[in-house]
Design an enzyme around this catalytic site. Structure first.
Site, short mmCIF file in Angstrom:
data_model
loop_
_atom_site.label_atom_id
_atom_site.label_comp_id
_atom_site.label_asym_id
_atom_site.label_seq_id
_atom_site.Cartn_x
_atom_site.Cartn_y
_atom_site.Cartn_z
CG HIS A 1 -0.39 0.05 2.47
ND1 HIS A 1 0.25 -0.91 3.03
CD2 HIS A 1 -0.51 0.91 3.41
CE1 HIS A 1 0.61 -0.83 4.19
NE2 HIS A 1 0.08 0.66 4.62
CG HIS B 1 -4.18 -0.04 6.18
ND1 HIS B 1 -4.05 0.16 7.78
CD2 HIS B 1 -3.04 0.24 5.81
CE1 HIS B 1 -2.92 0.93 7.90
NE2 HIS B 1 -2.27 0.95 6.80
CG ASP C 1 4.45 2.77 7.51
OD1 ASP C 1 3.73 3.30 6.76
OD2 ASP C 1 4.26 1.94 8.38
CG HIS C 2 4.12 -0.31 4.48
ND1 HIS C 2 4.19 -1.48 5.14
CD2 HIS C 2 3.26 0.51 5.53
CE1 HIS C 2 3.61 -1.44 6.10
NE2 HIS C 2 3.15 -0.37 6.47
CG HIS D 1 0.04 4.05 4.89
ND1 HIS D 1 -0.88 3.38 5.68
CD2 HIS D 1 -0.80 5.31 4.50
CE1 HIS D 1 -2.01 3.88 5.85
NE2 HIS D 1 -2.23 5.06 5.19
CG HIS E 1 3.59 -2.26 11.35
ND1 HIS E 1 4.52 -1.02 11.48
CD2 HIS E 1 3.07 -1.96 10.11
CE1 HIS E 1 4.27 -0.08 10.76
NE2 HIS E 1 3.17 -0.51 9.83
CG ASP F 1 0.24 -1.44 7.52
OD1 ASP F 1 1.31 -2.33 7.98
OD2 ASP F 1 0.56 -0.35 7.59
#
Ligand code: ZN
Ligand code: FE
Length: 253
Positions: free
Chosen positions: A53, A108, A57-58, A55, A169, A131
């Site tokens: 996805h 998400h 942090d990915h 975001h 995560h 996520d």
């Protein structure tokens, strides 16, 4: 046989390196540095980045990795930085990812997907689930609806039970603390929380975990379970109502 390496990125993310016949794939490189370090140590290049996805942090590592290696970037959301091709379920991925299947798992975000590697020889198969599903929990609903996330988890639950889950995560301990909080009577949940606590005390990852194990202890995969429903006093509710209540309570936990 596939080879899968896990790399810690950011605070508590995992990126995965998947080595398949024909090349090397980085899944969710939330940072470039740990991936560069891996490539250097293994003396190999990078062929493809897949993101679950959009975001940061990915996919924050996409930019530097693509620039340095010339790899392709693919995912199911056009908002992913440096993306070359937007994927939809049923799409055939190029080498070295030709054996991977794309699962659409919105909730998400509106355009999350998971990557499923079917069993190969002794390997039971793997799901890179970002996520959407965590060990002991699931993602928060940012853009989609709780119902979408519920459906997405249902489609993951239908995969072969031996499938290994590679989540985005290290949230497992927090998730199982919540699971134990809502279901203090469950021995299976308590044992799982204790096991996870021990791993984290020695700084070990709690992943991957098999889908079969999660089906026993992850409350978000068990909205049908009578003991869980009893603990929530929701015996008469639908599975979706139970799932929604769990998600709301976890948001406040
Ligand atoms: Zn996310
Ligand atoms: Fe994340």
């Amino acid at each position: 046989m596939p080879h899968i390496a896990m790399l810690s990125t950011n605070q508590d993310n995992y990126a995965y390196i998947l080595r398949l016949d024909g090349g090397i794939i980085a899944i969710d490189p939330g940072e470039a540095e740990p991936v560069f370090a891996y490539l250097e140590e293994e003396k190999c290049g990078l062929d493809l980045i897949l993101n679950t996805h959009m975001h940061h942090d990915h996919c924050q590592g996409n930019i530097a990795l693509k620039q340095a290696t010339g790899c392709k970037v693919m995912g199911s959301d056009e908002r992913i930085p440096r993306i070359d091709e937007v994927l939809t379920p049923g799409d055939k991925l190029p080498t070295p990812a030709q054996t991977l299947q794309i699962l659409s798992t919105p909730g998400h975000t509106l355009k999350d997907c998971c990557y499923y590697l079917p069993p190969q020889g002794e390997h039971p198969g793997a799901l890179f689930c970002g996520d959407t599903l965590f060990s002991g929990g699931c993602g928060r609903v940012f853009e989609g609806s709780v119902e979408q996330l519920f459906q997405s988890l249902q489609s993951i639950a239908a995969l072969p039970p031996a499938t290994l889950l590679y989540c985005g995560h290290e949230y497992t301990l927090d998730n199982y603390r919540f699971a134990e909080h809502i279901q203090p009577e469950s021995l299976a949940v308590r044992r799982k929380r204790q096991q996870v606590e021990k791993l984290r005390r020695s700084k070990e990852p709690t992943l991957p975990v098999s889908l079969k194990e999660e089906m026993v202890t992850n409350p978000f995969l068990r909205p049908h379970d009578s003991a869980l429903r009893h603990a929530l006093r929701m015996e008469e509710s639908t599975d979706l109502e139970v799932f929604t209540a769990l998600r709301q309570r976890k948001n406040r936990f």
